[in-house]
Design an enzyme around this catalytic site. Sequence first.
Site, mmCIF file in Angstrom:
data_model
loop_
_atom_site.group_PDB
_atom_site.id
_atom_site.type_symbol
_atom_site.label_atom_id
_atom_site.label_comp_id
_atom_site.label_asym_id
_atom_site.label_seq_id
_atom_site.Cartn_x
_atom_site.Cartn_y
_atom_site.Cartn_z
ATOM 1 N N THR A 90 -0.918 -1.459 -5.358
ATOM 2 C CA THR A 90 -2.302 -1.917 -5.176
ATOM 3 C C THR A 90 -3.016 -0.974 -4.213
ATOM 4 O O THR A 90 -2.394 -0.449 -3.288
ATOM 5 C CB THR A 90 -2.288 -3.356 -4.620
ATOM 6 O OG1 THR A 90 -1.708 -4.208 -5.611
ATOM 7 C CG2 THR A 90 -3.688 -3.859 -4.294
ATOM 8 N N GLY A 91 -4.311 -0.808 -4.425
ATOM 9 C CA GLY A 91 -5.104 0.040 -3.531
ATOM 10 C C GLY A 91 -5.696 1.215 -4.287
ATOM 11 O O GLY A 91 -5.472 1.377 -5.489
ATOM 12 N N LYS B 6 -2.110 9.613 5.921
ATOM 13 C CA LYS B 6 -1.242 8.444 6.083
ATOM 14 C C LYS B 6 0.022 8.722 6.891
ATOM 15 O O LYS B 6 0.725 7.776 7.271
ATOM 16 C CB LYS B 6 -0.847 7.902 4.698
ATOM 17 C CG LYS B 6 -2.012 7.583 3.777
ATOM 18 C CD LYS B 6 -2.844 6.443 4.315
ATOM 19 C CE LYS B 6 -3.997 6.041 3.416
ATOM 20 N NZ LYS B 6 -3.645 5.580 2.105
ATOM 21 N N ASP C 212 3.710 2.927 -5.132
ATOM 22 C CA ASP C 212 2.682 2.210 -4.366
ATOM 23 C C ASP C 212 2.132 3.110 -3.269
ATOM 24 O O ASP C 212 2.757 4.111 -2.899
ATOM 25 C CB ASP C 212 3.307 0.942 -3.756
ATOM 26 C CG ASP C 212 2.277 -0.145 -3.467
ATOM 27 O OD1 ASP C 212 1.068 0.147 -3.475
ATOM 28 O OD2 ASP C 212 2.692 -1.294 -3.218
ATOM 29 N N GLY C 213 1.003 2.733 -2.732
ATOM 30 C CA GLY C 213 0.412 3.443 -1.602
ATOM 31 C C GLY C 213 0.944 2.907 -0.287
ATOM 32 O O GLY C 213 1.842 2.060 -0.238
ATOM 33 N N ALA C 214 0.385 3.418 0.820
ATOM 34 C CA ALA C 214 0.740 2.933 2.162
ATOM 35 C C ALA C 214 -0.418 3.220 3.103
ATOM 36 O O ALA C 214 -1.260 4.079 2.827
ATOM 37 C CB ALA C 214 2.010 3.607 2.668
ATOM 38 N N LYS D 292 2.044 -1.373 5.319
ATOM 39 C CA LYS D 292 1.263 -1.597 4.107
ATOM 40 C C LYS D 292 0.475 -2.893 4.270
ATOM 41 O O LYS D 292 0.765 -3.696 5.134
ATOM 42 C CB LYS D 292 2.190 -1.703 2.876
ATOM 43 C CG LYS D 292 2.818 -0.361 2.516
ATOM 44 C CD LYS D 292 3.709 -0.441 1.281
ATOM 45 C CE LYS D 292 3.137 -1.165 0.114
ATOM 46 N NZ LYS D 292 1.810 -0.708 -0.335
ATOM 47 N N GLU E 102 3.881 -6.755 -2.998
ATOM 48 C CA GLU E 102 4.361 -5.361 -2.992
ATOM 49 C C GLU E 102 5.799 -5.285 -2.498
ATOM 50 O O GLU E 102 6.615 -4.529 -3.024
ATOM 51 C CB GLU E 102 3.455 -4.503 -2.111
ATOM 52 C CG GLU E 102 2.082 -4.268 -2.727
ATOM 53 C CD GLU E 102 1.070 -3.650 -1.774
ATOM 54 O OE1 GLU E 102 0.062 -3.138 -2.275
ATOM 55 O OE2 GLU E 102 1.278 -3.669 -0.556
#
Length: 228
Positions: A28-29, A123, A83-85, A96, A105
């Site tokens: 998500t993101g 990040k 996934d993002g962070a 996250k 997540e």
Amino acid sequence: MSQDDDKKIAALAAADEVKAGMLVGMGTGSTAAFLIDELGRRFAQGLRFRAVVTSLASERQAQGLGIPVLPFSDVAHIDLAIDGADEIDPQLRAIKGAGGAMLREKCVAASAARMVVIADGSKTVAMLGAAPVPCETLPFAQSFVEGALTELGARVVLRTKDGAPYRTDQDNLIFDCHFGAIADPGALAASLSSIPGMVGHGLFIDEIDGLYLAKNGSVTLKERPVAS
Ligand code: 5RP
């Protein structure tokens, strides 16, 4: 190269790990959104895989692109999560949940044979903690959990949206907890996990196997250091 260009480059590199027949966890993101777009393109070109998703927003996006999405409630193991962070350190520990999806997540990451993070250069940090640690809380236990988080040393801020308490996809609340530099993320994660009424937090300690990091238009893959 903009930050968005780097997010997209990291997402495209990680998309190459998706092979035919895989069950893939989609994050998500904004960085994950580039990934889902790219996987939608590859699905349309004939790459056949299935997905589980970590939020209602990612579900809408994936389904809109024709990607088959399985309910995670029916799934115990997946092949790959991407996934993002918000922050990630040299040992691939991360914070996250700026997008509020860290509980789903983490479930999806824990079910994955391999989990990779996709991130732009902003990040990476030497030490986690400039970003707050989001803590998802049952509304029933709001005051109790707020007190317990404060006792752990956090400045605790209830997340709001449009002037009202923010609600997660599970209809819970989020406390954004400002701890400052976190010397021992593993110990803090264990303390957070022991608070009754707190159903999830955004510290990822050992879930992440690899990091696709894009800086100024070039991407590198860093694998989790082998434990000594
Ligand atoms: C959502 C998340 C996101 O992966 C994280 O906030 C990064 O978002 P973005 O890619 O938009 O910077 O944890 O809960």
